[in-house]
Design an enzyme around this catalytic site. Structure first.
Site, PDB file in Angstrom:
ATOM      1  N   THR A  26       0.885  -1.036  -0.082  1.00  0.00           N
ATOM      2  CA  THR A  26       0.122   0.082   0.065  1.00  0.00           C
ATOM      3  C   THR A  26       0.731   1.371   0.070  1.00  0.00           C
ATOM      4  O   THR A  26       2.109   1.326   0.605  1.00  0.00           O
ATOM      5  CB  THR A  26      -0.830  -0.011   1.059  1.00  0.00           C
ATOM      6  OG1 THR A  26      -1.389   1.418   1.415  1.00  0.00           O
ATOM      7  CG2 THR A  26      -0.250  -0.444   2.606  1.00  0.00           C
TER       8      THR A  26
ATOM      9  N   SER B 248      -1.652   3.055  10.706  1.00  0.00           N
ATOM     10  CA  SER B 248      -2.757   2.170  11.388  1.00  0.00           C
ATOM     11  C   SER B 248      -1.949   0.744  11.493  1.00  0.00           C
ATOM     12  O   SER B 248      -1.186   0.454  10.883  1.00  0.00           O
ATOM     13  CB  SER B 248      -4.105   1.797  10.530  1.00  0.00           C
ATOM     14  OG  SER B 248      -3.577   1.138   9.384  1.00  0.00           O
TER      15      SER B 248
ATOM     16  N   TYR C 208      -3.059  -2.101  10.295  1.00  0.00           N
ATOM     17  CA  TYR C 208      -3.100  -2.683   9.084  1.00  0.00           C
ATOM     18  C   TYR C 208      -1.836  -2.143   8.111  1.00  0.00           C
ATOM     19  O   TYR C 208      -1.014  -2.996   7.728  1.00  0.00           O
ATOM     20  CB  TYR C 208      -4.344  -2.609   8.389  1.00  0.00           C
ATOM     21  CG  TYR C 208      -4.111  -2.235   6.781  1.00  0.00           C
ATOM     22  CD1 TYR C 208      -4.090  -3.644   5.962  1.00  0.00           C
ATOM     23  CD2 TYR C 208      -4.198  -1.489   6.077  1.00  0.00           C
ATOM     24  CE1 TYR C 208      -3.865  -3.586   4.671  1.00  0.00           C
ATOM     25  CE2 TYR C 208      -4.016  -1.241   4.489  1.00  0.00           C
ATOM     26  CZ  TYR C 208      -3.883  -2.330   3.852  1.00  0.00           C
ATOM     27  OH  TYR C 208      -3.587  -2.333   2.488  1.00  0.00           O
ATOM     28  N   HIS C 209      -1.720  -1.001   8.110  1.00  0.00           N
ATOM     29  CA  HIS C 209      -0.565  -0.287   7.468  1.00  0.00           C
ATOM     30  C   HIS C 209       1.089  -0.769   7.945  1.00  0.00           C
ATOM     31  O   HIS C 209       1.679  -1.011   7.255  1.00  0.00           O
ATOM     32  CB  HIS C 209      -0.759   1.053   7.320  1.00  0.00           C
ATOM     33  CG  HIS C 209      -1.808   1.635   6.556  1.00  0.00           C
ATOM     34  ND1 HIS C 209      -2.843   2.274   7.033  1.00  0.00           N
ATOM     35  CD2 HIS C 209      -2.012   1.876   4.995  1.00  0.00           C
ATOM     36  CE1 HIS C 209      -3.717   2.705   6.168  1.00  0.00           C
ATOM     37  NE2 HIS C 209      -3.296   2.401   5.131  1.00  0.00           N
TER      38      HIS C 209
ATOM     39  N   LYS D 232       2.080  -3.960   6.484  1.00  0.00           N
ATOM     40  CA  LYS D 232       2.515  -3.804   5.229  1.00  0.00           C
ATOM     41  C   LYS D 232       3.917  -3.340   5.318  1.00  0.00           C
ATOM     42  O   LYS D 232       4.664  -3.722   4.420  1.00  0.00           O
ATOM     43  CB  LYS D 232       1.654  -3.013   4.364  1.00  0.00           C
ATOM     44  CG  LYS D 232       0.214  -3.307   4.230  1.00  0.00           C
ATOM     45  CD  LYS D 232       0.376  -4.445   3.135  1.00  0.00           C
ATOM     46  CE  LYS D 232      -1.065  -4.947   2.871  1.00  0.00           C
ATOM     47  NZ  LYS D 232      -1.102  -5.916   1.736  1.00  0.00           N
TER      48      LYS D 232
HETATM   49  N1  LIG Z   1      -8.790  -2.482  -1.823  1.00  0.00           N
HETATM   50  C1  LIG Z   1      -7.801  -1.433  -1.620  1.00  0.00           C
HETATM   51  O1  LIG Z   1      -8.142  -0.139  -2.012  1.00  0.00           O
HETATM   52  C2  LIG Z   1      -6.498  -1.540  -1.399  1.00  0.00           C
HETATM   53  C3  LIG Z   1      -5.330  -0.659  -1.707  1.00  0.00           C
HETATM   54  C4  LIG Z   1      -4.093  -0.881  -1.515  1.00  0.00           C
HETATM   55  C5  LIG Z   1      -3.673  -2.105  -1.144  1.00  0.00           C
HETATM   56  N2  LIG Z   1      -4.725  -3.290  -1.250  1.00  0.00           N
HETATM   57  C6  LIG Z   1      -4.060  -4.426  -1.093  1.00  0.00           C
HETATM   58  O2  LIG Z   1      -4.409  -5.484  -1.947  1.00  0.00           O
HETATM   59  C7  LIG Z   1      -4.619  -6.763  -1.356  1.00  0.00           C
HETATM   60  C8  LIG Z   1      -6.327  -7.101  -1.785  1.00  0.00           C
HETATM   61  O3  LIG Z   1      -7.162  -6.074  -1.235  1.00  0.00           O
HETATM   62  P1  LIG Z   1      -8.722  -6.430  -1.549  1.00  0.00           P
HETATM   63  O4  LIG Z   1      -9.263  -5.184  -1.463  1.00  0.00           O
HETATM   64  O5  LIG Z   1      -8.894  -7.198  -2.478  1.00  0.00           O
HETATM   65  O6  LIG Z   1      -9.146  -7.222   0.139  1.00  0.00           O
HETATM   66  P2  LIG Z   1     -10.257  -8.203   0.126  1.00  0.00           P
HETATM   67  O7  LIG Z   1     -10.307  -8.472   1.567  1.00  0.00           O
HETATM   68  O8  LIG Z   1     -11.427  -8.112  -0.700  1.00  0.00           O
HETATM   69  O9  LIG Z   1      -9.550  -9.614  -0.181  1.00  0.00           O
HETATM   70  C9  LIG Z   1      -8.487 -10.470   0.478  1.00  0.00           C
HETATM   71  C10 LIG Z   1      -8.774 -11.720   0.306  1.00  0.00           C
HETATM   72  O10 LIG Z   1      -7.626 -12.400   0.761  1.00  0.00           O
HETATM   73  C11 LIG Z   1      -8.336 -13.478   1.504  1.00  0.00           C
HETATM   74  N3  LIG Z   1      -7.429 -13.818   2.747  1.00  0.00           N
HETATM   75  C12 LIG Z   1      -7.161 -13.046   3.704  1.00  0.00           C
HETATM   76  N4  LIG Z   1      -6.380 -13.711   4.671  1.00  0.00           N
HETATM   77  C13 LIG Z   1      -6.051 -15.003   4.076  1.00  0.00           C
HETATM   78  C14 LIG Z   1      -5.431 -16.117   4.350  1.00  0.00           C
HETATM   79  N5  LIG Z   1      -4.831 -16.014   5.721  1.00  0.00           N
HETATM   80  N6  LIG Z   1      -5.281 -17.213   3.578  1.00  0.00           N
HETATM   81  C15 LIG Z   1      -6.161 -17.341   2.534  1.00  0.00           C
HETATM   82  N7  LIG Z   1      -6.943 -16.067   2.072  1.00  0.00           N
HETATM   83  C16 LIG Z   1      -6.850 -15.081   2.759  1.00  0.00           C
HETATM   84  C17 LIG Z   1      -9.580 -13.174   1.885  1.00  0.00           C
HETATM   85  O11 LIG Z   1     -10.827 -14.134   2.089  1.00  0.00           O
HETATM   86  C18 LIG Z   1      -9.974 -12.095   0.772  1.00  0.00           C
HETATM   87  O12 LIG Z   1     -10.881 -13.017  -0.130  1.00  0.00           O
HETATM   88  C19 LIG Z   1      -4.294  -6.618   0.247  1.00  0.00           C
HETATM   89  O13 LIG Z   1      -3.451  -7.049   0.377  1.00  0.00           O
HETATM   90  C20 LIG Z   1      -4.527  -5.040   0.291  1.00  0.00           C
HETATM   91  O14 LIG Z   1      -3.834  -4.526   1.364  1.00  0.00           O
HETATM   92  C21 LIG Z   1      -5.868  -2.936  -1.378  1.00  0.00           C
END
Ligand SMILES: NC(=O)c1ccc[n+]([C@@H]2O[C@H](COP(=O)([O-])OP(=O)(O)OC[C@H]3O[C@@H](n4cnc5c(N)ncnc54)[C@H](O)[C@@H]3O)[C@@H](O)[C@H]2O)c1
Length: 403
Positions: A145, A187, A189-190, A193
């Site tokens: 992120t 946070s 979460y951050h 990362k």
């Molecule tokens: N959505 C955003 O705006 C955004 C922005 C920056 C970074 N990201 C990063 O992109 C990635 C995906 O984000 P997203 O928005 O698709 O999130 P999301 O929560 O929709 O998807 C994450 C998926 O990972 C699965 N998961 C989580 N822990 C797991 C584990 N231990 N084993 C197996 N599966 C697991 C969840 O079930 C989910 O389907 C994340 O790492 C997030 O930090 C997202």
């Protein structure tokens, strides 16, 4: 190319899996469906009606003739299953989305802090250790992120991962070095990362692993050309106070005639990217891996920056919605500027989807279409960053703790 997508049931992982499958990758999705369980915990679901994994994959096969495999593995807990998968499938690459990704969710309670750290850091370390133990040369692409950098600089643009510094030795010699840009997470979460970043740097140095870390901005939008092919392929759209990211929350609020809730003054500037560009960036990253022995390849995966109140005003103009300024539950600067480099993806040929071009269709096509599914009681952000910000905390505690 055979590609395993960890977290392939999620908001970014699902459309990425379809896009890679359409473009010739042999895709295996791994997900423990924890995000769907969090919907149950929060009693808040996706605005769009997402189909169960079995129906999603059957629909993809029906519509395109292509097969995607699925394995339900908890990557943070079940190391043996993850290792066995790498050993039997021998993928060329693994894309790692499998983390708890909501900052407000990570701040809800000590349980949520501990879950987010356990889940995210273990998932990343298990994957790295399993790739090393498998003895294979697998390219790892991780979704990180922009928040690892924090949201301020000494005045220059935020570089892509590394900062050029000059230090003076005791002998007076001036030495130039490239270091990881200092982290400043906002946070838990951050913070996970930023810990991921150190794990990547270590494994790249010690094991010559090929790793790409994509420092992604806030993703907006819902569908990609592939998820639009059939309603059973629709992507999730989070709008609740924990998982709804700012722009998607505004879009949904506009669609149901709810005031657009801006935290604080709305002076926070953030980086954004459309979901269609997210999936293209991951494909570009897979096609352009680092070499063995290189340090981690870090790219800023964002296309534009905006101040939150400007976004609210833009959507208010487009939709006629009102803007409501509410107390900020986060502990962050009220106002910040943000200038970010993203030359690496532009050089690889990314042509960004701009907010101006995409916004209106997103409001009408998705948010208005599914507005009847919205539970408005889930819209306000209830997670607070410090104990002193929680409703019901006595005044003496509130005064004693900084907010
Ligand atoms: N959505 C955003 O705006 C955004 C922005 C920056 C970074 N990201 C990063 O992109 C990635 C995906 O984000 P997203 O928005 O698709 O999130 P999301 O929560 O929709 O998807 C994450 C998926 O990972 C699965 N998961 C989580 N822990 C797991 C584990 N231990 N084993 C197996 N599966 C697991 C969840 O079930 C989910 O389907 C994340 O790492 C997030 O930090 C997202």
């Amino acid at each position: 190319m055979k590609t395993i997508v960890l977290g392939g049931d999620g908001f970014c992982g699902w459309p990425t899996s379809l896009h890679l499958s359409k473009n010739g990758h042999e895709v295996i999705i791994v997900d423990n469906l924890s995000r769907r369980n969090i919907d149950n915990e929060l009693e808040a679901g996706s605005l769009t009606p997402i189909a169960p994994m079995g129906q999603r994959l059957a629909a993809w096969k029906e519509v395109t003739g292509k097969e995607i495999a699925f394995r339900n593995i908890d990557v943070a807990q079940d190391y043996a299953a993850l290792l066995e998968l790498l050993q039997t499938e021998k993928p060329d690459a693994v894309v790692h989305f499998a983390e708890q990704r909501a900052a407000p969710y990570s701040m809800k309670s000590s349980w949520h802090k501990r879950y987010t750290v356990d889940n995210n850091v273990n998932a990343t370390n298990n994957l790295l250790a399993a790739i090393v133990e498998s003895g294979q040369d697998i390219h790892l692409v991780h979704l990180g992120t922009m928040g690892v950098y924090g949201y301020g600089t000494a005045g220059m643009k935020i570089p892509e991962g590394y900062l050029d510094v000059e230090v003076t030795t005791d002998e007076g010699e001036r030495v130039q070095q490239k270091i990881l840009y200092p982290t400043n997470p906002g946070s838990i979460y951050h913070m996970t990362k930023t810990l991921d970043q150190l794990l990547f740097a270590y494994y790249a140095k010690n094991d010559d692993m090929r790793i790409t870390d994509l420092h992604q901005g806030i993703v907006w939008g819902t569908n990609t050309p592939e998820t639009k092919l059939d309603e059973r392929l629709i992507n999730r759209f989070d709008y609740d106070g924990d998982y709804g990211t700012v722009l998607n929350r505004f879009l949904m609020q506009a669609a149901v005639d709810h005031p657009l809730t801006v935290h604080g003054t709305g002076g926070q500037t953030r980086a954004f990217i459309h979901i269609t560009d997210t999936v293209k960036c991951v494909e570009l990253a897979l096609a352009n891996p680092p070499q063995r022995g290189d340090k981690v390849k870090i790219l800023n995966q964002m296309t534009e920056t905006h101040r939150v109140r400007d976004l609210a005003e833009l959507i208010a103009r487009l939709s006629g919605a009102e803007v409501a300024y509410v107390t900020n539950p986060r502990r962050e600067d009220a106002e910040n500027d943000l200038h970010v480099r993203n030359d690496l993806f532009l050089d690889l040929g990314l042509e960004p989807t701009t907010l101006e071009a995409g916004l209106l269709s997103e409001v009408t096509d998705v948010a208005r279409r599914y507005r009847d599914r919205a539970d408005l009681s889930k819209v306000p952000a209830r997670s607070t960053w410090t104990r002193a910000q929680k409703p019901g905390v006595p005044d003496q505690v509130r005064k004693a703790e900084p907010v």
